[in-house]
Design a protein around this motif. Structure first.
Motif, short mmCIF file in Angstrom:
data_model
loop_
_atom_site.label_atom_id
_atom_site.label_comp_id
_atom_site.label_asym_id
_atom_site.label_seq_id
_atom_site.Cartn_x
_atom_site.Cartn_y
_atom_site.Cartn_z
N GLY A 9 153.36 -123.75 22.36
CA GLY A 9 152.54 -123.79 23.57
C GLY A 9 152.69 -125.11 24.30
N GLU A 10 152.40 -125.01 25.58
CA GLU A 10 152.59 -126.18 26.44
C GLU A 10 151.74 -127.36 26.01
N PHE A 11 150.50 -127.08 25.60
CA PHE A 11 149.57 -128.17 25.34
C PHE A 11 150.02 -129.05 24.19
N THR A 129 155.63 -128.47 31.41
CA THR A 129 156.50 -127.83 30.44
C THR A 129 156.33 -126.33 30.53
N ASN A 130 157.45 -125.63 30.60
CA ASN A 130 157.43 -124.19 30.80
C ASN A 130 158.44 -123.54 29.89
N LEU B 54 159.46 -120.81 37.38
CA LEU B 54 160.70 -120.13 37.00
C LEU B 54 160.55 -118.61 37.19
N HIS B 58 157.02 -117.29 35.84
CA HIS B 58 155.87 -117.54 36.73
C HIS B 58 155.80 -116.58 37.90
N ASP B 308 147.84 -119.18 29.35
CA ASP B 308 148.88 -120.12 28.93
C ASP B 308 150.20 -119.72 29.57
N HIS B 309 150.58 -120.47 30.59
CA HIS B 309 151.82 -120.19 31.33
C HIS B 309 153.01 -120.19 30.38
N PHE B 310 152.85 -120.97 29.33
CA PHE B 310 153.95 -121.20 28.43
C PHE B 310 154.24 -119.99 27.56
N ARG B 311 153.17 -119.24 27.24
CA ARG B 311 153.33 -118.13 26.31
C ARG B 311 153.48 -116.80 27.03
#
Lengths: 312, 312
Positions: A9-11, A129-130, B54, B58, B308-311
């Motif tokens: 995850g980003e965090f 971060t992505n 991206l 996104h 969570d954009h990341f997940r």
């Protein structure tokens, strides 16, 4: 594929970065708020540059390590600040990282960015971060400030100027594009001691980048073929391309090419004030011609083509 | 796939952008040199934020137009500057564009960025255009400056503060995430007229983003379930998730959540100084608890999870 810790995850990654970023008096608010605050010297313009590197377009992780890619991603921006004779201050880092690369890859990448930042006193002030579907993406924006004498632009070359270059050119793709040291300190010494009229860093290659200087300055140039310093990497057997062609048209030398009056140039060449050699490679002329003069006195046009990152 | 003009190299696209960027007294050197120069107001800190979007992570170009993606890419950065109560000044735009998308896509994307920039008086001062193997990538860094009263941080909430939000929350994914207007002007009005203690913009969702405020401020909060303004988009039938859950945990509302003393808060709520409603949704408490109070007086913990954009 090596065993990788999964991305968690980003965090977590931003927390990891935040731990590694040291306090800096120029950064009243760093990572951890909606945006960062950066304090520049009073009455100085802020210099801004940005560069994005994409896996499979700008680098190949079969050849370059993530650490090297990290150094390069900041290094190309530092080279742009050097070309303005600026002082680097702070950077933001936006990443797209892949599931397959995992956390180690992201950490190694950041280690490269962070070490290069420390070497040039750059504060990392923000990031994003992505996840990327396909390939690592690194986009860095670097902020700097002009020194007391201001900046050096591309557009200041004048007829009669001598054209000088730092270091040697060509063949960078064989190694130097991953290991170059951006010429920030060299630019500061040059700008401090001599009256530079114009400057650019070589990313697209000498022919194309000096072409940008000529375009912005509305003048021409004659380069001396025999004078152009050719890097040993450009002399390695590479098929039909001659070493001089490499020096003219290869990209990513990340040396500085600059122009200044003849008197100042003669003094600089005698001083040799840098740790790398500085070489006189040609002169600025009034007409729009852009020529290469060979040893026999004959000339041929320089093609403005260069290393086009976009078409690669 | 529609017929597309082929991409004709980085230089053409940058020349196209350069033509469309208007002169700005804050930008002594714009696009066309190694880096840009930006002149900020004297003795103001520079605010810096960066966001990367991206394709496929996104946004989906089957749903969003490149124009909308361009607006959003700058809009999310504007929202971060708003959260600091800052004044936007200048942006750099780094792109990775695909061969299949072609020049039209890149132009539409830039048109969206450019229109949003014009609406918020942002100068586009630099860019880097690259080819992407797979999917559009946009990375924007936005620079702003603090106003005369400085910035508002996440970390300033105090026990007893009232928690207020602009607009209404939840369901953004149905439309608002592409059409939101960043609350830059609203933040300036609030910061000018009231003594804000802390502020954040909602990108990860109310629960998570207010959680960041609590973490940075080392305190807790009690939210009133009945008071949270729920967007109509969150009331559209969406299976098992209740509208309140959407308002708490959906991302990309891009509203402002802020805290201030009770007296100031009462005055603000009576004034309603913005074009959007401002609503009192809870209070800051000294302990680290983070609770939702229901209409019957019972409480349950707020989960700090968010979008969570990341997940995704």
């Amino acid at each position: 594929m090596p065993h990788s810790k999964p991305l968690t995850g980003e965090f977590d990654y931003i927390a990891w970065i935040r731990q590694r970023v040291i306090a800096d008096s120029r950064v009243p608010i760093g990572i951890g708020d909606d945006a960062a605050l950066v304090r520049f010297s009073p009455n100085r313009d802020v210099i801004v540059t940005t560069d994005m590197l994409l896996e499979g377009v700008h680098f190949d992780l079969q050849i370059a390590t993530p650490y090297q890619v990290g150094r390069k991603a900041l290094g190309v921006n530092l080279s742009d600040i050097a070309a303005m004779a600026g002082i680097p201050v702070a950077a933001t880092v936006a990443l797209g990282v892949t599931e397959t690369g995992g956390l180690e890859q992201a950490e190694e990448l950041f280690r490269g960015i962070h070490e290069m930042a420390a070497e040039f006193n750059v504060a990392i002030v923000g990031g994003d971060t992505n996840r990327s579907r396909d390939g690592l993406v690194i986009s860095i924006t670097l902020l700097g400030e002009a020194g007391p004498h201001g900046c050096v632009k591309r557009g200041g070359a004048r007829a009669g100027d001598w054209i000088l270059t730092t270091g040697s050119l060509g063949g960078s793709i064989r190694a130097k594009h991953l290991t170059f040291i951006p010429r920030v300190r060299e630019a500061a010494v040059l700008h401090d001691r001599y009256h530079l009229h114009s400057m650019i860093d070589l990313s697209d290659g000498l022919a194309a980048d000096l072409g940008h200087v000529l375009e912005e300055s509305a003048c021409g140039a004659v380069l001396q073929a025999d004078s152009i310093p050719i890097n040993d990497l450009a002399r390695i057997d590479s098929g039909t391309t001659q070493p001089l062609e490499h020096a003219l048209y290869d990209g990513e030398d990340f040396e500085l090419v600059f122009t200044l009056g003849e008197g100042d140039a003669r003094r600089l060449l005698a001083d040799q004030p840098l740790d790398v050699p500085v070489t006189h490679i040609g002169v600025i002329v009034e007409s729009g011609e852009y020529l290469l003069q060979l040893a026999d006195g004959s000339t041929r046009p320089v093609e403005r083509r260069g290393y086009d990152h976009f078409r690669r």
